[in-house]
Design a protein around this motif. Sequence first.
Motif, PDB file in Angstrom:
ATOM      1  N   ALA A  86      68.381  63.939  43.665  1.00  0.00           N
ATOM      2  CA  ALA A  86      68.825  65.342  43.673  1.00  0.00           C
ATOM      3  C   ALA A  86      70.196  65.476  44.338  1.00  0.00           C
ATOM      4  O   ALA A  86      71.071  66.209  43.845  1.00  0.00           O
ATOM      5  CB  ALA A  86      67.796  66.204  44.391  1.00  0.00           C
ATOM      6  N   VAL A  87      70.398  64.772  45.444  1.00  0.00           N
ATOM      7  CA  VAL A  87      71.688  64.833  46.141  1.00  0.00           C
ATOM      8  C   VAL A  87      72.794  64.259  45.265  1.00  0.00           C
ATOM      9  O   VAL A  87      73.902  64.808  45.202  1.00  0.00           O
ATOM     10  CB  VAL A  87      71.598  64.083  47.486  1.00  0.00           C
ATOM     11  CG1 VAL A  87      72.978  63.954  48.115  1.00  0.00           C
ATOM     12  CG2 VAL A  87      70.662  64.815  48.436  1.00  0.00           C
ATOM     13  N   VAL A  88      72.493  63.164  44.567  1.00  0.00           N
ATOM     14  CA  VAL A  88      73.506  62.550  43.693  1.00  0.00           C
ATOM     15  C   VAL A  88      73.917  63.503  42.579  1.00  0.00           C
ATOM     16  O   VAL A  88      75.104  63.641  42.261  1.00  0.00           O
ATOM     17  CB  VAL A  88      72.965  61.231  43.104  1.00  0.00           C
ATOM     18  CG1 VAL A  88      73.865  60.742  41.972  1.00  0.00           C
ATOM     19  CG2 VAL A  88      72.872  60.168  44.185  1.00  0.00           C
ATOM     20  N   VAL A  89      72.936  64.195  41.972  1.00  0.00           N
ATOM     21  CA  VAL A  89      73.261  65.145  40.901  1.00  0.00           C
ATOM     22  C   VAL A  89      74.125  66.280  41.435  1.00  0.00           C
ATOM     23  O   VAL A  89      75.102  66.702  40.799  1.00  0.00           O
ATOM     24  CB  VAL A  89      71.974  65.687  40.259  1.00  0.00           C
ATOM     25  CG1 VAL A  89      72.300  66.837  39.299  1.00  0.00           C
ATOM     26  CG2 VAL A  89      71.240  64.583  39.516  1.00  0.00           C
ATOM     27  N   LEU A  90      73.789  66.783  42.625  1.00  0.00           N
ATOM     28  CA  LEU A  90      74.589  67.862  43.211  1.00  0.00           C
ATOM     29  C   LEU A  90      76.000  67.378  43.545  1.00  0.00           C
ATOM     30  O   LEU A  90      76.987  68.095  43.304  1.00  0.00           O
ATOM     31  CB  LEU A  90      73.894  68.403  44.459  1.00  0.00           C
ATOM     32  CG  LEU A  90      72.557  69.126  44.220  1.00  0.00           C
ATOM     33  CD1 LEU A  90      71.889  69.479  45.544  1.00  0.00           C
ATOM     34  CD2 LEU A  90      72.778  70.398  43.392  1.00  0.00           C
ATOM     35  N   LEU A  91      76.105  66.179  44.100  1.00  0.00           N
ATOM     36  CA  LEU A  91      77.430  65.622  44.379  1.00  0.00           C
ATOM     37  C   LEU A  91      78.229  65.423  43.094  1.00  0.00           C
ATOM     38  O   LEU A  91      79.441  65.662  43.053  1.00  0.00           O
ATOM     39  CB  LEU A  91      77.291  64.282  45.108  1.00  0.00           C
ATOM     40  CG  LEU A  91      76.867  64.331  46.578  1.00  0.00           C
ATOM     41  CD1 LEU A  91      76.652  62.914  47.109  1.00  0.00           C
ATOM     42  CD2 LEU A  91      77.902  65.059  47.421  1.00  0.00           C
ATOM     43  N   ALA A  92      77.542  64.996  42.033  1.00  0.00           N
ATOM     44  CA  ALA A  92      78.219  64.796  40.754  1.00  0.00           C
ATOM     45  C   ALA A  92      78.731  66.115  40.190  1.00  0.00           C
ATOM     46  O   ALA A  92      79.812  66.169  39.590  1.00  0.00           O
ATOM     47  CB  ALA A  92      77.275  64.126  39.761  1.00  0.00           C
ATOM     48  N   ALA A  93      77.962  67.202  40.398  1.00  0.00           N
ATOM     49  CA  ALA A  93      78.416  68.513  39.930  1.00  0.00           C
ATOM     50  C   ALA A  93      79.686  68.933  40.665  1.00  0.00           C
ATOM     51  O   ALA A  93      80.640  69.445  40.063  1.00  0.00           O
ATOM     52  CB  ALA A  93      77.310  69.546  40.126  1.00  0.00           C
ATOM     53  N   VAL A  94      79.707  68.707  41.980  1.00  0.00           N
ATOM     54  CA  VAL A  94      80.910  69.013  42.763  1.00  0.00           C
ATOM     55  C   VAL A  94      82.063  68.106  42.332  1.00  0.00           C
ATOM     56  O   VAL A  94      83.210  68.543  42.216  1.00  0.00           O
ATOM     57  CB  VAL A  94      80.617  68.856  44.269  1.00  0.00           C
ATOM     58  CG1 VAL A  94      81.888  69.064  45.083  1.00  0.00           C
ATOM     59  CG2 VAL A  94      79.543  69.849  44.709  1.00  0.00           C
ATOM     60  N   ILE A 119      75.955  60.990  34.405  1.00  0.00           N
ATOM     61  CA  ILE A 119      75.927  60.872  35.864  1.00  0.00           C
ATOM     62  C   ILE A 119      75.098  59.671  36.286  1.00  0.00           C
ATOM     63  O   ILE A 119      75.545  58.816  37.070  1.00  0.00           O
ATOM     64  CB  ILE A 119      75.374  62.168  36.490  1.00  0.00           C
ATOM     65  CG1 ILE A 119      76.343  63.328  36.258  1.00  0.00           C
ATOM     66  CG2 ILE A 119      75.121  61.975  37.983  1.00  0.00           C
ATOM     67  CD1 ILE A 119      75.756  64.683  36.613  1.00  0.00           C
ATOM     68  N   GLY A 120      73.881  59.584  35.763  1.00  0.00           N
ATOM     69  CA  GLY A 120      73.008  58.474  36.130  1.00  0.00           C
ATOM     70  C   GLY A 120      73.587  57.128  35.750  1.00  0.00           C
ATOM     71  O   GLY A 120      73.514  56.161  36.511  1.00  0.00           O
ATOM     72  N   LEU A 121      74.206  57.068  34.560  1.00  0.00           N
ATOM     73  CA  LEU A 121      74.763  55.805  34.082  1.00  0.00           C
ATOM     74  C   LEU A 121      75.902  55.330  34.958  1.00  0.00           C
ATOM     75  O   LEU A 121      75.927  54.167  35.410  1.00  0.00           O
ATOM     76  CB  LEU A 121      75.240  55.992  32.637  1.00  0.00           C
ATOM     77  CG  LEU A 121      75.934  54.810  31.967  1.00  0.00           C
ATOM     78  CD1 LEU A 121      75.027  53.584  31.962  1.00  0.00           C
ATOM     79  CD2 LEU A 121      76.361  55.171  30.551  1.00  0.00           C
TER      80      LEU A 121
END
Length: 503
Positions: A13-21, A279-281
Motif C-alpha cells: 500500500a505504501v509503495v502504491v501511494l509513493l508511486a502515485a506521488v 508500478i509493481g513491475l
Amino acid sequence: MNTTVTVALAIGAVVVLLAAVALRLADRLGLPSLLLYLAIGVVLGESGLGVQFEDYSLAQTLGVAALLVILAEGGLTTRWADVRRAVGPGLTLATLGVVVSIGVTAGVTVALLGWSWGFALLVAAVISSTDAAAVFATLRRLPLPRRVAASLEAESGLNDAPVILLVVVLSDVLTDGATGPWWIVPLEVLAELAGGAAFGLAVGFGGAALLRRVALPLSGFYPLATLALCVLAFAGASLAHTSGFVAVYLCGLVLGNATLPHRTASIGFAEGMASLAQIGLFVMLGLLVSPSRLPEAVGPALLVGGALLLLARPLSVAASLAWFRFPMRQQVFMSWAGLRGAVPIVVATFPLTARVPGAQIVFDTVFVLVVVFTLVQGWSLPWVARRLGIAAPVAPREIQVEAAPLEELDAELMQMTVPEGSRLHGVYLPELRLPEDAAVVLIVRDGRAFVPDKNTRLMRGDQALLVSARRSRPEAERRLRAVSRAGRLASWRGESGRPDDTD
C-alpha cells in the motif's frame, strides 16, 4: 492474520501511494515515471532498506503477467481509426526492424567490445524490443501525427513476441541446448505471430459478441470480463504455442473498438490495472538489481546503447519504412522515439533462468542502458518533435471525456427506466418538478436516442439519463419515485403533506 502477510500488504500500500506521488512529481519534472518507480525499488532493495529479492524465475513470471495487462490496456485504448493506416509500418518495425537492429548492434559490440557473436546477438536481442508502457505513456502526451504515434504504438505492442522467441533460442544455443537448423527460427517467429494474431482476433470478436448478448447482473462485471477475455487470449495462444503477447494486444484492440455495454468503465478499469501493473513491475525490477554491480556495467551499457540509438535504430527504421512513404523528419523522430523500459529488463531474466554464462552481465548492462537512455530520450522527445516540425505546442489535443461520477463538476449521472405500470408514462418533463440543478439530458426510445425538450413526454420502456448536482441527487430520486407512484399530481400531494411523495 499472518504477520508477514500484513506487513507485505502494508508495504504494498505504501509503495502504491509513493508511486502515485512519484507520478505527479515526474509530470512536473518532465521525467519518465518508470525511472522513479525503479528508484523506489532500488531504495527498498538490498542496498537501501534491505529487502532481499533475487528470485529471477518469479520475477520473470510476474513480469510477463504485468506485461500482458499493459498490452491489454494498450489495445483497449487504441482507436482502430488511428491504427488502421499504421498496421503495415508497425508490423514491419516489429519484424524486419528487429532483425536489422539486432544485426547492427551485435556487429558494433563484437568489433568494439570483443564479445563473441553468440553473446553479442543475445544482448542485442534483449534490448531490441521497444517498451509498450513507456511508448503509450510518453507518446500520448505529445501532439504528434496520428500515423507516427500509431505506428510506434503498434510496434511496441507486436515486437515483444519475436524478441522473446529469439532470446529463448539464443539462450538455448549458448547453453548447448538448441537443435535443428538456423532457418527454422524465422519460420517459428512467423508462425507464432500469425497464430497469436488469429487467436487474439477470434477471442476479441467472440468476446465482444458475447458481452453484447449476455446481461451480467452487475455493471462492475463488464470491466472484469473485458480484461479476463484479454488474459484468456494470452493464455490460450500461449498454450497453443503461438504468441500470447500478440494475441492479448489484438484482443484488446478489438474489444476497445467494439460497441460494448459499459465500455468507458471497462477502459477506465483497464487503465487503472495497467498503471498498477507498471508500478509493481518497475518496483520489482528495482528490487532485483544489485547497485554494487552496476558501475562495471556503465561502460558496456553506454557503448551498446549508443550503437543502438545512433546507428542500429535509425537503420532499422529506414529499412522498415522505406515502403510506406514516411517523410524523413518523421523517420528521424521515430528513430529517436524507440523507447526502452521494463520489457528489455524482463527479457534479460530469460538468460538468467536458462543459466547462460555471463547472463548477470546481460542483466546489469540492460538495466543501466534502460535507465540512462530512457532519461535521455524521455526528456528530449518533446524538444525533438518541435525541432523537427512534426509537433507544435499549439497543436490541438484530443478532448478527454470522463465517465460518471463527474468529480470536477460535483455532479453525478443517473440512469432511469420507465417500467410497465409506472405512472411516469405520459408525464411531460417539466411536470417531474426536478430540482433546478438536475435535468433529463438524453432519452433512448425504441433503440433511438434523442435529446428531450420541455414538450417531451416519458413513455413506457424509455431509458433516460439524468445529470444532477451531488447534493440534489436524493431529492431528484425522491421526486422520480413519487411521480412513478402517484403520477403528475405527486407534487401538490406531497406539498400538502400526503405520504405519496415520500419513500
